[in-house]
Write a protein that holds these residues in place. Structure first.
Motif, PDB file in Angstrom:
ATOM      1  N   ALA B 162     -13.214  85.396  17.510  1.00 29.26           N
ATOM      2  CA  ALA B 162     -13.134  86.836  17.246  1.00 29.26           C
ATOM      3  C   ALA B 162     -13.220  87.422  18.757  1.00 29.26           C
ATOM      4  N   GLY B 163     -14.395  86.750  19.463  1.00 30.39           N
ATOM      5  CA  GLY B 163     -14.800  87.488  20.610  1.00 30.39           C
ATOM      6  C   GLY B 163     -13.574  87.316  21.833  1.00 30.39           C
ATOM      7  N   LEU B 164     -12.926  86.133  21.681  1.00 27.04           N
ATOM      8  CA  LEU B 164     -11.852  85.810  22.688  1.00 27.04           C
ATOM      9  C   LEU B 164     -10.115  86.400  21.913  1.00 27.04           C
ATOM     10  N   LYS B 165     -10.184  86.892  20.644  1.00 24.88           N
ATOM     11  CA  LYS B 165      -9.058  87.431  19.946  1.00 24.88           C
ATOM     12  C   LYS B 165      -8.182  85.949  19.909  1.00 24.88           C
ATOM     13  N   ALA B 166      -8.746  84.854  19.391  1.00 20.86           N
ATOM     14  CA  ALA B 166      -7.751  83.671  19.433  1.00 20.86           C
ATOM     15  C   ALA B 166      -7.075  83.680  18.332  1.00 20.86           C
ATOM     16  N   ASP B 167      -5.851  82.915  18.436  1.00 20.54           N
ATOM     17  CA  ASP B 167      -4.750  83.045  17.354  1.00 20.54           C
ATOM     18  C   ASP B 167      -5.189  82.464  16.011  1.00 20.54           C
ATOM     19  N   VAL B 168      -5.972  81.394  16.126  1.00 21.79           N
ATOM     20  CA  VAL B 168      -6.392  80.540  14.974  1.00 21.79           C
ATOM     21  C   VAL B 168      -7.912  80.174  15.194  1.00 21.79           C
ATOM     22  N   CYS B 169      -8.573  79.826  14.235  1.00 19.94           N
ATOM     23  CA  CYS B 169     -10.148  79.159  14.366  1.00 19.94           C
ATOM     24  C   CYS B 169      -9.795  78.073  13.428  1.00 19.94           C
ATOM     25  N   GLU B 170      -9.686  76.771  13.948  1.00 17.58           N
ATOM     26  CA  GLU B 170      -9.778  75.543  13.183  1.00 17.58           C
ATOM     27  C   GLU B 170     -11.028  74.962  12.895  1.00 17.58           C
ATOM     28  N   ILE B 171     -11.369  74.625  11.795  1.00 19.34           N
ATOM     29  CA  ILE B 171     -12.648  74.129  11.260  1.00 19.34           C
ATOM     30  C   ILE B 171     -12.367  72.721  10.627  1.00 19.34           C
ATOM     31  N   PHE B 172     -12.656  71.650  11.507  1.00 17.71           N
ATOM     32  CA  PHE B 172     -12.062  70.147  11.181  1.00 17.71           C
ATOM     33  C   PHE B 172     -13.800  69.748  10.396  1.00 17.71           C
ATOM     34  N   THR B 173     -13.227  69.353   9.375  1.00 16.02           N
ATOM     35  CA  THR B 173     -14.487  68.837   8.158  1.00 16.02           C
ATOM     36  C   THR B 173     -13.958  67.370   7.638  1.00 16.02           C
ATOM     37  N   ASP B 174     -14.709  66.807   6.910  1.00 23.07           N
ATOM     38  CA  ASP B 174     -14.438  65.681   6.346  1.00 23.07           C
ATOM     39  C   ASP B 174     -13.694  65.741   4.916  1.00 23.07           C
ATOM     40  N   VAL B 175     -13.202  66.988   4.511  1.00 26.66           N
ATOM     41  CA  VAL B 175     -12.409  67.216   3.379  1.00 26.66           C
ATOM     42  C   VAL B 175     -11.052  67.772   3.856  1.00 26.66           C
ATOM     43  N   ASP B 176     -10.244  67.833   3.115  1.00 26.50           N
ATOM     44  CA  ASP B 176      -8.818  68.187   3.347  1.00 26.50           C
ATOM     45  C   ASP B 176      -8.517  69.732   3.542  1.00 26.50           C
ATOM     46  N   VAL B 226      -8.811  81.718   9.661  1.00 29.33           N
ATOM     47  CA  VAL B 226      -9.791  80.421   9.792  1.00 29.33           C
ATOM     48  C   VAL B 226      -9.018  79.325   8.956  1.00 29.33           C
ATOM     49  N   HIS B 227      -8.738  78.206   9.713  1.00 33.08           N
ATOM     50  CA  HIS B 227      -8.020  77.105   9.183  1.00 33.08           C
ATOM     51  C   HIS B 227      -8.850  75.898   8.846  1.00 33.08           C
ATOM     52  N   VAL B 228      -9.249  75.583   7.497  1.00 30.65           N
ATOM     53  CA  VAL B 228     -10.148  74.684   7.191  1.00 30.65           C
ATOM     54  C   VAL B 228      -9.426  73.288   7.056  1.00 30.65           C
ATOM     55  N   ARG B 229      -9.590  72.264   7.798  1.00 32.19           N
ATOM     56  CA  ARG B 229      -8.796  70.947   7.603  1.00 32.19           C
ATOM     57  C   ARG B 229      -9.409  69.951   7.961  1.00 32.19           C
ATOM     58  N   SER B 230      -8.899  68.661   7.719  1.00 35.31           N
ATOM     59  CA  SER B 230      -9.533  67.345   7.948  1.00 35.31           C
ATOM     60  C   SER B 230      -9.418  66.809   9.164  1.00 35.31           C
ATOM     61  N   SER B 231     -10.493  66.220   9.947  1.00 36.24           N
ATOM     62  CA  SER B 231     -10.423  65.767  11.241  1.00 36.24           C
ATOM     63  C   SER B 231     -10.048  64.344  11.205  1.00 36.24           C
ATOM     64  N   THR B 238      -6.663  74.453   4.409  1.00 36.49           N
ATOM     65  CA  THR B 238      -6.515  75.805   3.789  1.00 36.49           C
ATOM     66  C   THR B 238      -6.963  76.989   4.507  1.00 36.49           C
ATOM     67  N   LEU B 239      -5.760  78.037   4.706  1.00 38.12           N
ATOM     68  CA  LEU B 239      -5.993  79.326   5.443  1.00 38.12           C
ATOM     69  C   LEU B 239      -6.960  80.061   4.677  1.00 38.12           C
ATOM     70  N   VAL B 240      -7.878  80.575   5.431  1.00 34.73           N
ATOM     71  CA  VAL B 240      -8.893  81.511   4.979  1.00 34.73           C
ATOM     72  C   VAL B 240      -8.619  82.845   5.531  1.00 34.73           C
ATOM     73  N   MET B 241      -7.831  83.943   5.041  1.00 27.74           N
ATOM     74  CA  MET B 241      -7.316  84.929   5.646  1.00 27.74           C
ATOM     75  C   MET B 241      -7.367  86.508   4.755  1.00 27.74           C
ATOM     76  N   LYS B 242      -6.692  87.291   5.517  1.00 28.36           N
ATOM     77  CA  LYS B 242      -6.767  88.567   4.548  1.00 28.36           C
ATOM     78  C   LYS B 242      -5.846  88.268   3.320  1.00 28.36           C
ATOM     79  N   GLU B 243      -6.176  88.863   2.254  1.00 27.73           N
ATOM     80  CA  GLU B 243      -5.431  88.593   1.002  1.00 27.73           C
ATOM     81  C   GLU B 243      -4.007  89.245   1.353  1.00 27.73           C
TER      82      GLU B 243
END
Lengths: 410, 410
Positions: B162-176, B226-231, B238-243
């Motif tokens: 948010a602070g740097l106005k990034a185009d996307v925030c990818e959250i890598f996790t152990d699920v897809d 926010v893009h939740v995806r597997s590492s 999954t994209l978490v975004m405005k509806e």
């Protein structure tokens, strides 16, 4: 009421139980009516673990990132010690280097302290808070984390003591103080009550590993009285301070030795201007630290040049010197790894004569041949065969009357 | 060219080898022409080790010092990842929270981010540097280290994006990605391509543990995608975004359940003003969080009041409520630990009718009795017998058509 800075090393804070002991000691000092600032190292072994992680990650870790990594060790200790003091009912607050801030230059992993802000700490001291400071770490003017090299917590403590004009800087360690020589070699070695900054500098650089040498330079520059003492008992230790009449009355204060150097001689060097520079520049370029250098008067336009280098750099140095030797038309190169340097140190030497000859005579009586001699105002060093090093230390310690008074006779 | 923020959790950076994998992934994103900021957690297990140290030291560690302690975990990771990227030939630089700075309030161990400075990072990005940021930590306006609670690195990543106005925030996790329900219960659960902030908030608070709920609030407030995806693979997550219109076309997006609550009913409560406050104030004073509260129309001046509390607080809550019940002249207290809450969530509910009745009908067909019902704009929750929870999730998942398309048929 005094302002006391106390520094505890990694062994003294090596376990939760030991940190509790440190907290009790700090609390006692506070209860005696003093303001207290405690400087701590990382828990014993932690810094090595962090270094191992860096080495596992890559061969040549960036020095900036290395400092970010290893400085976490001290941060862990300050939080635990502050928690412990709080649980005992004291006001306590931890400070990382950046929070004080302790401002240093940007020479990562061997940074030099430039300035210490005292404003925040003074405010906390005023309201009765015990201050817990992370040793070893600071911050440069660009906001990067820096560290001060092995033993850097000593320098942090002395610098904090200087910055806040503390009455004393107590360095707690696993020995009772500074000894006249290594007690493992001379069981009769005695603890010194006082030692001057200059003597301590000579002894530290010659192998006594109690204090980081920079901390002594810092103490000398700002006149900080440093008290080196044991964290396991309440005995008074050794005061490192400005020299006084007592110290000058003593001929020799201590005997040190160093077995980590090797000797290289360049023979029949043409004695002309620039020749020393030609020989030593290649070594300097290879980052090899040259210690003692001896050049004697020349005969028929030739001289011999002898010097010592760290044993770890010995092979590399010999190779370099052999090449340079050909270039400058010298007669050849001799080298010897089996040497030791034995030194006597004392501010008393300045005003006493005959100290050097007594040293040479003592060694001669035992049949110990001297390869090289170098002297400073308060130190005389002799390079001898490695095998005689313990013997030399023992007989010099005896000859200059440094042994403990015979306890049985009392 | 885009500005990409990537966040890797503790499992993804759990060993030196895994940090190397993360570095390769980061480098690839950079090589594709993006500016990259990486936010990392502590290596898996490290935070627990630090917490154990604090607990060994004292029963109630000070929260300020606790944050000093646990924030070292992330500091270790950023230095190692930066070293690794450098050894691969990339420009990289680590940032602790205080170095950016990420400014938060002073609520130690659960601080809220207030402001992110972007000046230094922008300069570094401009000269092609990959930025490595310590998640989970910030600094308050007095210079104290703060942390953001478990999962706080998610919030760090979203806040930096948010602070740097990034185009996307990818959250890598152990699920897809984020699933329509728990795949351990319903093997046919399918990954959602997109989910709205509000749906994610309802699902996070109801038990899906993929994202820290605060990070979703933050993302919603600043419109961060926010893009939740597997590492472990390159599949889109999954994209978490405005509806958007797609989301509204779907009746129900996901089914969640919660087995961690218990139910308490106060029977025959005199129905007069102030009665609810009299019953719930003592629970609030005891720090017991009350979740669902149901009060129905009254009969002959009396009503029944039912609510749920965390199972961990159940016994304490029952004891408190039994006392209050006597004070207010209620008819008695009933309690039940063997319940579960099953919820359906979807922004599509807003514009569709009949969703609730379909849910009730589906449960009834399986003979599942409903104890309590509560609804919000995009969620309907039913409390049922604990033993039916898996069955309820399965039949609702089926009834609302959330299962994967039959792969064999393709």
């Amino acid at each position: 009421m005094a302002l006391v800075v106390q520094k505890y090393g990694g062994t003294s804070v090596g376990t939760i139980e030991r940190i509790r002991n440190v907290a009790r000691r700090v609390a006692r000092t506070y209860d005696e009516g003093n303001d207290v600032i405690v400087v701590v190292s990382a828990m014993a072994g932690e810094t090595n673990k962090l270094v191992a992680l860096a080495n596992e990650m890559c061969e040549f870790p960036s020095e900036r990132e290395y400092d970010v990594l290893v400085s976490t060790g001290e941060q862990v200790t300050i939080s635990l010690l502050a928690m412990c003091l709080q649980s005992m009912g004291y006001k306590a607050k931890s400070y990382c280097g950046f929070q004080i801030p302790i401002i240093s230059d940007s020479a990562f992993s061997k940074a030099r302290i430039e300035k210490i802000e005292d404003k925040k700490i003074r405010e906390d001291l005023k309201n009765g808070t015990i201050i817990v400071v992370a040793g070893f770490q600071g911050i440069d003017r660009e906001g990067n984390i820096t560290t001060f090299g092995r033993g850097g917590s000593d320098t942090s403590a002395v610098a904090v003591a200087a910055g806040l004009k503390a009455d004393v800087c107590e360095i707690f360690t696993d020995v009772d103080g500074i000894y006249t020589t290594d007690p493992r070699i001379v069981p009769e070695a005695s603890k010194m009550d006082k030692v001057s900054y200059d003597e301590m500098l000579e002894m530290a650089s010659l192998g006594s590993k109690v204090l980081q040498i920079r901390s002594v330079e810092f103490a000398k520059k700002y006149g900080v009285v440093v008290h080196v003492r044991s964290s396991f008992n309440d005995n008074p230790g050794t005061l490192v301070m400005k020299e006084d009449a007592d110290m000058e009355a003593v001929l020799v204060s201590g005997i040190t030795y160093n077995k980590d150097e090797a000797k290289i001689s360049v023979l029949r060097v043409p004695d002309k201007p620039g020749i020393a520079s030609q020989i030593f520049s290649p070594l300097s370029h290879a980052n090899i630290a040259v210690d003692m250098i001896i050049q004697n008067v020349s005969h028929e336009g030739f001289t011999d040049l002898t010097f010592t280098v760290p044993k770890t750099d010995f092979k590399k140095a010999v190779k370099i010197v052999e090449e340079t030797s050909k270039d400058v038309g010298a007669g050849g190169v001799q080298s010897d790894e089996n040497i030791a340097k034995v030194s006597i140190v004392g501010v008393g030497m300045r005003s006493h004569s005959g100290v050097a000859s007594k040293m040479f005579q003592t060694l001669a009586q035992e049949g110990i041949n001297i390869h090289m001699i170098s002297t400073s105002e308060i130190k005389i060093s002799c390079v001898i065969d490695l095998k005689y090093s313990e013997l030399a230390v023992r007989v010099l310690h005896e000859a200059f009357g440094l042994a403990k008074k015979d306890v049985k006779a009392e």
